[in-house]
Every structure is written in structure tokens, then in C-alpha cells.
Enzyme design. Structure first.
Site, PDB file in Angstrom:
ATOM      1  N   ASP A 158       6.413  19.046   3.960  1.00 43.11           N
ATOM      2  CA  ASP A 158       7.826  19.383   4.049  1.00 43.11           C
ATOM      3  C   ASP A 158       7.986  20.881   4.322  1.00 43.11           C
ATOM      4  OD1 ASP A 158      10.713  18.729   3.500  1.00 43.11           O
ATOM      5  OD2 ASP A 158      10.386  20.157   1.868  1.00 43.11           O
ATOM      6  N   GLU A 201       6.130  19.440   9.124  1.00 43.40           N
ATOM      7  CA  GLU A 201       7.539  19.531   9.512  1.00 43.40           C
ATOM      8  C   GLU A 201       7.718  20.989   9.932  1.00 43.40           C
ATOM      9  OE1 GLU A 201      11.897  18.306   7.766  1.00 43.40           O
ATOM     10  OE2 GLU A 201      10.567  19.436   6.451  1.00 43.40           O
TER      11      GLU A 201
END
Length: 706
Positions: A351, A387
Site C-alpha cells: 500500500d 501501489e
């Protein structure tokens, strides 16, 4: 409660600084905690009722690590720490021994946070805010760490080790996947045990999925403002324990449950990828609670602003983990290796991964963490997915990660949405995205698989809602609809939300198939959002992070409906074609523009003539053909003869005739199409006619495997 008595001191031994955490060696437990700036560390022991029964000062301090050994401690022992040191927020220090803090290396936690003013290092409501010092004991409101026995019989468990060019990812939430599944025992629903159910794994295998990517399963905190509203941090991007599975996902009392789940997935031929959040923690900013890192060594674990009372907030969550600090970097690396070596996980999706590569001067693809992972003999061999963005300066880094990393490709998502919606000027980029996004990834030996292609993900509309809503509908989130993105590139096709208009429903079905076909036939690594294979809806909620209820749970009744079964069959057929024909999953970039050489991809206008430069830049052009060359048998596909493929694409609002090129006197044959209400076949002149907004895949020289 017994304080650190002489008897306690007499039995605690020096122990070792490594490994960090609480380590059972068969005779006793070694406790080890990193804190560069602490002056004293107390180990607090609890009974199973949660009562603190003993407090022991760790006797040794070696290389910034506090440690001690208890020969009478055993697995199952519950514990926490109280860390002494300066409470000087202006200097970045927030030590408060009145606050029980969790071991960052704890392998298991029991209990949940109970929100109360006692959890904060300062006195809420005080005129000096976080500069004040709160003396209330927080232990009664905190979870407990648990000493674990790591022994587990893995037997013949092996990672499926699926090559990147054959990987198909299915992004799901553990609870959402199983809470309403009729074949999963009720006591197991929402837990790791649910994924031992053959009904779940058979569904994934039958679709053609090779890797299950779970949203965060690390121990996390439900934010107080959500709890006060009766909501939860369902997605779990609010981590507190980077080694411990969240207790909410456990139906048993030991972490062996997670290992059993992994072994079952591997036995079914499925890899497990974990979505991990190493960019921030659940402790928030200077006004957040003291739960672990903040009270252990705030100045070492977090990136602080020039005024060290405050935090750098490149995450939008209040704090940013400092991976330029050796102690913090070591913790993250140890965590990742633990999940691979001890828990047999096959990969990670990181993330806000730009933060992990951000040095003091900004993002660096050779930053401390990224280089550490790349050279690590364990971590460099598993799947690593970034990401590639955050909200900090220079935060958008798509295509800029080092070799060995794959990246979520949001430009693929946005272009496919816009192209099939009918927006102008999308054709040229659509071709680039379909061929693996070489403009972003064709450097340093990176391959098309580095592009993780997706149309939908947990964050945003589901596929069904993408074609059913123009606007977000997030009132249930309790923020008056202010939350969630307004840039959805969606289209309701005439009616907002549910409708019984047969024409609109038919067009929505076709558009979902167009998007699915474009995703699953494109070069790169496809990622499918759980439930999109049968048209799951969140009723227009595009930010369902706080909804632990049927809004987020997979509707397996819908999967069993006629429409759901037809769409699932379409996905199965697409993935079967992807496996069968190697040119749909090339391990190297095709020459996608000049049309020269045996490896060239030939782009053709609907009239069969080669695309010219002007054609690519005509805003109104929304139709073309892609001819993929025949390839030798690759040993994996089921085709005996080599086969060339032809993709017909019509995103226009009117029907389109296509004149395929000659196929060596072998007629083109339909493999699959998004059209479900009229036949797609050649006319007497050999032209193929597609209705408005449709896609079809043709083949010639199909061998006996067809």
C-alpha cells in the site's frame, strides 16, 4: 499486582538481543525490544483474565536493544511493555510508562482496543494538548501480546510458484469472501478457516485464478470516530501489528489457523498474496493514541517534521513510518521474511509504496527499503507489487520502480473506463495499454507482467456499479457523501442505479463483458476484483472501507443467478483462452507500432488497412483490429498447431463492419464475443459485423486442441 521484586530479578536472565520479539526456545522465552532513546523497559505479564500479575525490568541493553530471558515463561503467556524515557514532544519523544504498549514483533494478539482517554499519552482536553502528560494506566483498554509456539507440520507444502506471465490475481477481503457463502460453516465464516473450504477454492480454480490477494490481515485498529458511528475500519489499512494476524479473522486460539489456510490454498494450486501497510501505523498524528511505536521510540519509528512535535503526513493518515531508520527498516524486513518463511506467503502488495522508497530528498528507486528487498535472497524470490503513489511530494511514480517489482497500473484502469464509456481521443492509449504499457515498463529488462492491470479494485466502484451509476452513493458512510472519489469515469447508461429496462440491462451486461475481455486479453498481469465475475454491487458506494455488512460481503445468491452464472462463464472462457494461446500472455513486449518483424502486433483499421499515424490521433475513432502473430507451441497451451488471433474492438455508439486480413486461406473463427443477443459471424463478403460497444476475438489455423 506484583512489582519487579527481588525474586523476579533473580530469575530473569540476560538473554539475547536477537531475535527481536518474544521467542520460545523450548525451555523459556527471550524478550527483546528495540528502543534507541528509552532509559528503561519493563516487561508486563498478564494472566488470561487480563490482570497484570508481574512487572519485570529487562536487565540488558545491547546495540539499542533491551532484552531479558525468562526460563519459566511458556507459549500462551500474555504480555506487553512499559517504556521509560523523556516525555518531550517538542524533541520528538513521547515516552509514558503509564501506557501499556504492544511489542512490534508480537506474533499474536488477543483482545481489541477499547477507546478511552486512558489510551492517550497526553490529557485530552488539557489546554496544552499533547504537551501535557497523562498518568492514567491504559492496560485495561489494550489488547495483549501472546507468546507463540511456532511449531507446525507443513508436510509437503510447497508454493505453487506460478510464473508471472501465467498469473491471474483475485483481490478479495477475507470476511467479504466468506460471510455469506452457503457452503462455509457458519462458525468459520469471516475467518482464515473459511478459506479451507473447497467450495471457495473450487470457485477460484474453476474461474482460472492463480493467486488470491487478500486485503490487510495484519492486526489493525478500528478508528474511534468510526466506532462512535457504529462502523468499522473494514478494509484494515490501519495496522498496529505487522507480525500478528488480526484476532477478528481467527476462529481458533492459535496462529496455526493461518498456516492451515495457506496449506489448503497451496494444495489447491493457489498462491496467497497479502496486501500490507508498512507506510504508516494506527497511532495517528501528535493527537493520536499511544499504543506501540509512539511509546517505544517515537523519534526512531516515525518521520518527524522540522518542528519535531509534528509528523510528516505523506499517507494522509497522520503519520509516516520512517524506513530510513535502521530499527524501523529492520522491523519491516523481519516482518516480510516472517510471513514468507514461517507463514509460507507467496507475495505482497504494498500500500502507498512510493513512501517505502522515499528518502530525505524524495523518491528513490534505489532507496534503503527497495534495495534491501531487491537484494534479499528470500524476498526477491516472491511476488512484489507496488501501489506506486502516495499524497506526498512527487508521489506518483508509476513505472519508476526497480526491476523485480510489479506495479498497479491505474492508467490502464482509467483508459479502459474512458474508452468503453465512449470518451474521445482514447484509441491510441487503449492500444498501448492493451499491449502491456511498454511506455511505462519497457526498460531495465522489465516485462509486461510488471503492469498489474485492473479495471476495478476494492477502492472505488465494483464493475457492476461502474456501468450502473454516474455518481457515488456513500451516505451510509456517515460523512454526508463527501468521502470517496468523484473521478469515477463511470456511466449509468441512462438510469442511475437499479432498473428493469431490458435495453439498459443488456447494454450494461455487454459493457461489463467489454471491460472484462479488455482486461483479461491484455498483455500484463490481470487483477480481478472479487465478485466482478458475476456482477457484485455495492449499491453505488465507491468508498465502502467502513462497511462490515452485506454492502461489502460477496452476494453468493447473485453468483447463482442466471445473469451471474452467464457472466462467470464468460470470465472462465476468457481465462481459458488466455491459458491456451501464449500470444495473450507474452513474457516479452511485442513490437506494437511499426508492424515489422515476426513478433510485430499488426494494428488495422476496420476496413483491413494498416493504421496510419493520423488514425491514432483522430478523436472520433473508436474501432480497430489487433492481429497477434502465431507462436510456436509453448509446452503449456493446449493448441497443437500455431494460431494467429484477431481482436475486433468497437467502442462506438453504432455498429461496425470489420474486414479481417487474409488468414492463409483458413477462415477466421469466432472464439468469444461480448455480444449475447445476436449472432456474430461473417457475411457473404467475409466481413464481420459488431453492434455498438462490442468486442470479439477470432482465430485462424486452430489445431486439434480447439
Amino acid at each position: 499486582m506484583s512489582r519487579a521484586s527481588g525474586a523476579a530479578h533473580s530469575r530473569v536472565k540476560a538473554g539475547r538481543p536477537y531475535p527481536l520479539g518474544a521467542t520460545w526456545d523450548g525451555l523459556g522465552v527471550n524478550f527483546s525490544l528495540y528502543s534507541r532513546h528509552a532509559t528503561r523497559v519493563e516487561l508486563c505479564l498478564f494472566n488470561e483474565r487480563g490482570r497484570e500479575i508481574e512487572r519485570i525490568t529487562l536487565p540488558e541493553y545491547t546495540d539499542e536493544i533491551w532484552h531479558g530471558y525468562l526460563p519459566d515463561a511458556r507459549p500462551g503467556q500474555r504480555y506487553g511493555y512499559r517504556v521509560h524515557g523523556p516525555y518531550a514532544p517538542d524533541a520528538g519523544h513521547r515516552f509514558n510508562p503509564n501506557k501499556l504498549v504492544l511489542d512490534p514483533y508480537a506474533k499474536q494478539l488477543v483482545g481489541q482496543i477499547k477507546w478511552a482517554p486512558h489510551l492517550f499519552g497526553y490529557t485530552i482536553g488539557h489546554k496544552d494538548k499533547d504537551l501535557s502528560f497523562d498518568r492514567r494506566d491504559s492496560a485495561g483498554y489494550m489488547p495483549r501480546c501472546v507468546v507463540v509456539d511456532p511449531a507446525f507440520t507443513w508436510g509437503a507444502d510447497r508454493s505453487p510458484a506460478v510464473p508471472w506471465d501465467r498469473t491471474v490475481i483475485y483481490e478479495a477481503h477475507l470476511r467479504g469472501l466468506s460471510m455469506q457463502h452457503p457452503a462455509v460453516p457458519e462458525a468459520s465464516r469471516g475467518t482464515f478457516s473459511a478459506l479451507r473450504s473447497e467450495a471457495v477454492t473450487d470457485h477460484l480454480k474453476h474461474l482460472g485464478i492463480t493467486a488470491l490477494e487478500l486485503l490487510p490481515v495484519h492486526a489493525h485498529v478500528d478508528d474511534q470516530y468510526l466506532v462512535d458511528k457504529g462502523l468499522k475500519n473494514y478494509w484494515g489499512y490501519n495496522t498496529l501489528g505487522f507480525f500478528a494476524p488480526d484476532p477478528v479473522f481467527m476462529s481458533t486460539s492459535t496462529i496455526a489457523e493461518f498456516k492451515q489456510m495457506v496449506a489448503s490454498l497451496h494444495s489447491a494450486g493457489l498462491e496467497l498474496i497479502l496486501d500490507v501497510v508498512y507506510n504508516h501505523t494506527a497511532e495517528g498524528n501528535e493527537l493520536g493514541p499511544t499504543l506501540s511505536f509512539k511509546g517505544i521510540d517515537n523519534a526512531s519509528y516515525y518521520r518527524l517534521a522540522e518542528d519535531r512535535r509534528y509528523y510528516i503526513n505523506d499517507t494522509g493518515t497522520g503519520n509516516t513510518f520512517d524506513l530510513t531508520n535502521a530499527g524501523a527498516l529492520r522491523m519491516v524486513m523481519d516482518s516480510l521474511r516472517y510471513w514468507v518463511q514461517d507463514m509460507h506467503v507467496d507475495g505482497f502488495r504494498f500500500d502507498l509504496a512510493t513512501i517505502l522508497g522515499r528518502e530525505r530528498a524524495g523518491f528513490d528507486a534505489s532507496g534503503s527499503f527497495l534495495d534491501a528487498v531487491r537484494q534479499d535472497p528470500v524476498l526477491s524470490q516472491v511476488k512484489l507489487i507496488a501501489e506506486p503513489w502516495d499524497i506526498g511530494p512527487g508521489g506518483y511514480q508509476l513505472g519508476n520502480f526497480a526491476p523485480g517489482w510489479a506495479e498497479w497500473n491505474d492508467r490502464f484502469r482509467d483508459n479502459l473506463r474512458a474508452f468503453w464509456k465512449g470518451d474521445e481521443g482514447q484509441l491510441s492509449e487503449f492500444a498501448t495499454r492493451l499491449m502491456g504499457s511498454a511506455d511505462l515498463f519497457d526498460h531495465n529488462g522489465r516485462r509486461p507482467a510488471a503492469s498489474v492491470n485492473f479495471v476495478t479494485a476494492h477502492d472505488g466502484f465494483t464493475l457492476h456499479d461502474l456501468v450502473s451509476y454516474n455518481d457515488k452513493h456513500n451516505i451510509e458512510n456517515g460523512e454526508d457523501g463527501r468521502d470517496g472519489s468523484d473521478h469515477n469515469i463511470s456511466w449509468n447508461h441512462g438510469v442511475e442505479g437499479a432498473t428493469d429496462d431490458p435495453g439498459i440491462l443488456a447494454l450494461r451486461r455487454r459493457q461489463m463483458r467489454n471491460l472484462l475481455a479488455s482486461l483479461l486479453l491484455a498483455q500484463g498481469t490481470p487483477m480481478l476484483l472479487a465478485g466482478d465475475e458475476f456482477g457484485r454491487t455495492q449499491n453505488g458506494n465507491n468508498n465502502a472501507y467502513c462497511q462490515d455488512n452485506p454492502i461489502n460481503w460477496i452476494d453468493w445468491e447473485r453468483a447463482a443467478s442466471e445473469d451471474g452464472q452467464q457472466q462467470s462463464q464468460f470470465v472462465r472462457r476468457l481465462l481459458a483462452l488466455r491459458r491456451r494461446y501464449p500470444q495473450l500472455r507474452r513474457s516479452r513486449f511485442l513490437d506494437a507500432r511499426d508492424g515489422q518483424g515476426a513478433d510485430a502486433a499488426h494494428w488495422l483499421r476496420p476496413d483491413g488497412q494498416p493504421m496510419q499515424e493520423a488514425d491514432w490521433h483522430e478523436p472520433q475513432h473508436r474501432a480497430l483490429m489487433l492481429q497477434l502473430p502465431a507462436l510456436p507451441h509453448d509446452g503449456e497451451s493446449t493448441v497443437v498447431e500455431s494460431t494467429q488471433l484477431l481482436l475486433l474492438v468497437n467502442a462506438a455508439a453504432e455498429s461496425q463492419a470489420f474486414a479481417p486480413p487474409s488468414a492463409d486461406n483458413t477462415p477466421w473463427r469466432l472464439l468469444i464475443t461480448s455480444v449475447d443477443d445476436t449472432p456474430v459471424q461473417p457475411d457473404e463478403h467475409g466481413q464481420w459485423h459488431l453492434p455498438d460497444r462490442a468486442i470479439a476475438l477470432l482465430a485462424s489455423r486452430v489445431g486439434s486442441g480447439q
